[in-house]
Each structure stands twice: as structure tokens, then as C-alpha cells.
Design an enzyme around this catalytic site. Structure first.
Site, PDB file in Angstrom:
ATOM      1  N   SER A 116      36.634  40.721  49.808  1.00 49.96           N
ATOM      2  CA  SER A 116      35.879  39.949  48.804  1.00 49.96           C
ATOM      3  C   SER A 116      36.735  38.789  48.315  1.00 49.96           C
ATOM      4  O   SER A 116      37.853  39.004  47.860  1.00 49.96           O
ATOM      5  CB  SER A 116      35.534  40.833  47.605  1.00 49.96           C
TER       6      SER A 116
ATOM      7  N   GLU B  81      39.182  36.379  43.588  1.00 53.60           N
ATOM      8  CA  GLU B  81      39.954  37.635  43.592  1.00 53.60           C
ATOM      9  C   GLU B  81      41.234  37.422  44.409  1.00 53.60           C
ATOM     10  O   GLU B  81      42.298  37.961  44.106  1.00 53.60           O
ATOM     11  CB  GLU B  81      39.093  38.746  44.212  1.00 53.60           C
TER      12      GLU B  81
ATOM     13  N   ARG C 209      40.049  45.024  38.870  1.00 54.64           N
ATOM     14  CA  ARG C 209      40.831  44.155  39.771  1.00 54.64           C
ATOM     15  C   ARG C 209      42.016  43.477  39.072  1.00 54.64           C
ATOM     16  O   ARG C 209      42.380  42.335  39.378  1.00 54.64           O
ATOM     17  CB  ARG C 209      39.938  43.076  40.409  1.00 54.64           C
TER      18      ARG C 209
END
Ligand SMILES: Cc1cc2nc3c(=O)[nH]c(=O)nc-3n(C[C@H](O)[C@H](O)[C@H](O)COP(=O)(O)OP(=O)(O)OC[C@H]3O[C@@H](n4cnc5c(N)ncnc54)[C@H](O)[C@@H]3O)c2cc1C
Length: 337
Positions: free
Chosen positions: A237, A333, A164
Site C-alpha cells: 500500500s 505510507e 501504521r
């Protein structure tokens, strides 16, 4: 290039937060992008690059120029017996691009079906799902370097991809991505091991899945688990899965034997953030206008016109409760602005 003033960003972020940008411009070419940057520099105001707004939480008005990237186009630049080389405009819709490749029989990104957003944002957090990360198919990324105002192309290694993250996320806002080059396979190795892909294919009676079958299975799984941002504001998420050393993981595992985790190297484990949050009692919990989605605790949802700050405060409560119980600090995130 048309500059709009006092533009609501409600329709431009998947959380549906109603913050205002002082100025707003949608750019359809690299020239228009350069023009927009020059305009904001001349006015001495900040600018912010926006794709589809599906990984952003706006918490305050933006006193500058939001530049929405709408540079489109999918161009085949080369082809061999086994591979296809494509150059794709940063503003192309990601799922549209995936569907286009699947229709042509080119594999490598089918497991990333239905991820919201643009092609240009895909390298930034190295989007991933169902055992695949976009870095596996990216040949290079072309961007404008805002320090020199010149185009620059990074090969795969130079993009510094990781879980990520990438160079582009680390160097926040320095590189404005205009195009991404991909290499896709004509006889791809299909990846069905992850999650419930196999089970879904079996239920459909599919023994030798095609790219289309895999994509359809993933679309079915995602649609059953994740809220549609058009119906319920969210950004997928909200937190990253934290990483622990094997020693720390084993200590924690003795206290919480049910903990969900998987090894990512000889000395590191990735812990399922959703499991940590659920085990702090957050499953399906709603506070005011914000909550944890009942089918996927890792996804925070905007039930009723919540502000970005309400969502941020809710996420902070989750971070604190996970920290207290597991001594793990969750990292967001989603990008908070
Ligand atoms: C329902 C849902 C499910 C999701 N599932 C997944 C998933 O499975 N896997 C996953 O990895 N992500 C997932 N996401 C997150 C999101 O889809 C990705 O992060 C996506 O890449 C964001 O694209 P975007 O165009 O919306 O980027 P934005 O949200 O607009 O921008 C994200 C960041 O990238 C920057 N940026 C955008 N475009 C450019 C550009 N051209 N040049 C430079 N900087 C740029 C922005 O400034 C910002 O910092 C999900 C989101 C939602 C809403």
C-alpha cells in the site's frame, strides 16, 4: 565490517529503484552496527538504516552510509503453560519468523503471513493485515539510542503504537532497532473474520482451521491480490487509509453513499484509500513506467525501471486528484528518501 563504495540500491528496495549510496555496509551484530555508526560520525556523513527496503522509495543518491541490518536469531527466553517468550534479531526475515512460529504451534502473528521485510522494521510502522497489528504480540523493542549510543529497551506502551506508526517512526532515525521481543500464545484465538479468510477456508472445506490453514489462506489471498516485488516493483500500500471525524464522514457519505469506511472509535472513521483513488478513475491506470496495480489500486507499481521521482510524481497526481474530488489529503505510507 566491510564498507562498499558507490553501491547500487536496486536490489535493496522492493520498488527496484536504481539509486546509488556513497557507502554501504551490511551489519550482522550490534557491535558491527556501533562500528558503522562510529565510522560515519568520524567521516561526518549521514547514515541510513535499511531492513529489506520494502517500505522505502529512493528518489536520489544517498551521500552517506546505508547500513543494512542483518542481525539474526530467534531465541526462546521463557515459556509458561499458555505463552512463549521470544527474542528475535532485527534482521530476521519477517515471513520466515512467522512460519517458524506457526510450525511450532505458537499463534498471534499468523494473519501477518507473507508481509515482506524484517522483524526489526515490523514495530516501526506497526505492520498490520487481516485485522491484526504486530503491536498485539510485541512485549518490548530493543534499540540503540543514537543520542547516547547506548542500548535502550521500550516496553509495549512506551513504543506508542498506533495505526501504521510508533515512537520509532515519529522519532525518525533516532532509534536503531536491534531486537524485538514477542509473546505468542500456545492456544491462540484464531482471527478469521477479516477480508475473505472465512470464504477461502470454506472453499478449501476447512471447518476448524489450524494456524497453518489460516496462514495458507492468507498467503493464497495475498498472492492473488498483490504483485510480487520480484516480478513487479512495489512497496505494498502506497498510501495510508485516511481518518475522518464522524461528522465529516457523514457529510461525505451523503455525497458518496457507496464510500467504503469503518468506525475506529466513537467519533472517528477510517476511509478506504483504495476506494477514494479508484473513484478518481485511477484503477489500472499506467502513465509511462508507473501505474496503479490493476487488482489493487492502493499499490503503485514500477512497470519498467522507473526512477523514484517518476513514482513520486505519479503519487502526487493521485494525491491532488483525491484532494480535488473528496477534499481529503492522502498521506504516503511509504517512506520517501
Ligand atoms: C508486496 C508488499 C506488501 C506489503 N504488505 C504490507 C501489509 O500488509 N501490512 C503492512 O503493514 N505493510 C506491508 N508492506 C510494507 C512493508 O512490508 C513493511 O513496512 C515492512 O515492515 C518493511 O520492512 P523492511 O525491513 O523492508 O523495512 P525498510 O523498508 O527497509 O525500512 C522501513 C523504515 O524502517 C526503518 N528501519 C528498518 N529497519 C530498521 C531497524 N532495525 N531499526 C531502525 N529503523 C529501521 C528504515 O530506516 C525505514 O525508515 C508491504 C510491502 C510490500 C512490498
Amino acid at each position: 565490517m566491510r564498507i562498499e563504495e558507490n553501491k547500487s540500491l536496486k536490489l535493496y528496495n522492493s520498488f527496484g529503484c536504481n539509486e546509488i549510496s556513497r557507502y554501504f555496509a551490511a551489519v550482522k551484530s550490534v557491535d558491527a552496527l556501533l562500528e558503522a555508526i562510529a565510522w560515519s560520525k568520524e567521516k561526518i556523513i549521514p547514515y541510513y538504516i535499511l531492513g529489506a527496503g520494502s517500505n522505502i522509495l529512493f528518489t536520489k543518491p544517498f551521500e552517506g552510509l546505508v547500513i543494512k541490518i542483518e542481525i539474526v536469531g530467534i531465541l526462546k527466553t521463557n515459556e509458561t503453560a499458555s505463552e512463549v517468550f521470544l527474542n528475535v534479531g532485527a534482521g530476521e526475515n519477517w515471513h520466515h519468523f512467522v512460519s517458524y512460529c506457526i510450525q511450532k504451534g505458537w499463534g498471534g502473528i499468523e494473519n501477518l503471513s507473507l508481509i515482506p521485510g524484517t522483524v526489526g522494521a515490523s514495530p516501526i510502522q506497526n505492520i498490520g493485515a487481516y485485522g491484526v497489528e504486530v503491536q498485539e504480540t510485541i512485549e518490548s523493542v530493543t534499540a540503540i539510542d543514537t543520542q547516547s549510543n547506548q542500548p535502550i529497551t521500550f516496553n509495549n506502551l512506551a513504543c506508542k503504537f498506533s495505526y501504521r506508526s510508533s515512537l520509532f517512526k515519529e522519532e525518525n532515525n533516532r532509534y536503531l532497532i536491534t531486537a524485538v521481543a514477542f509473546i505468542l500464545k500456545k492456544q491462540p484465538q484464531l482471527r478469521t473474520e477479516y477480508g475473505s479468510i472465512k470464504e477461502t477456508l470454506r472453499e478449501k472445506g476447512i471447518k476448524n482451521p489450524s494456524l497453518v490453514a489460516i496462514s495458507n489462506a492468507i498467503i493464497q489471498i495475498r498472492s492473488s491480490k498483490l504483485p510480487d516485488p520480484k516480478v513487479l516493483g512495489n512497496a505494498g500500500s502506497f498510501f495510508k487509509n485516511p481518518t475522518l471525524t464522524t461528522i465529516d464522514f457523514e457529510k461525505l457519505k451523503t455525497l458518496f453513499p457507496q464510500m467504503i469506511a469503518y468506525p475506529i472509535s466513537d467519533d472517528l472513521y477510517k476511509i478506504a484509500a483504495g476506494w477514494l483513488i479508484e473513484n478518481c478513475g485511477w484503477k489500472g491506470i499506467r502513465k509511462g513506467k508507473v501505474g496503479c496495480y490493476e487488482k489493487q489500486t492502493l499499490v503503485l507499481v514500477n512497470y519498467d525501471n522507473a526512477s523514484g521521482n517518476e513514482i513520486l510524481d505519479f503519487s502526487e497526481e493521485i494525491i491532488q486528484s483525491v484532494l480535488k474530488k473528496f477534499e481529503i489529503r492522502l498521506e504516503r505510507e511509504v517512506i520517501v528518501l
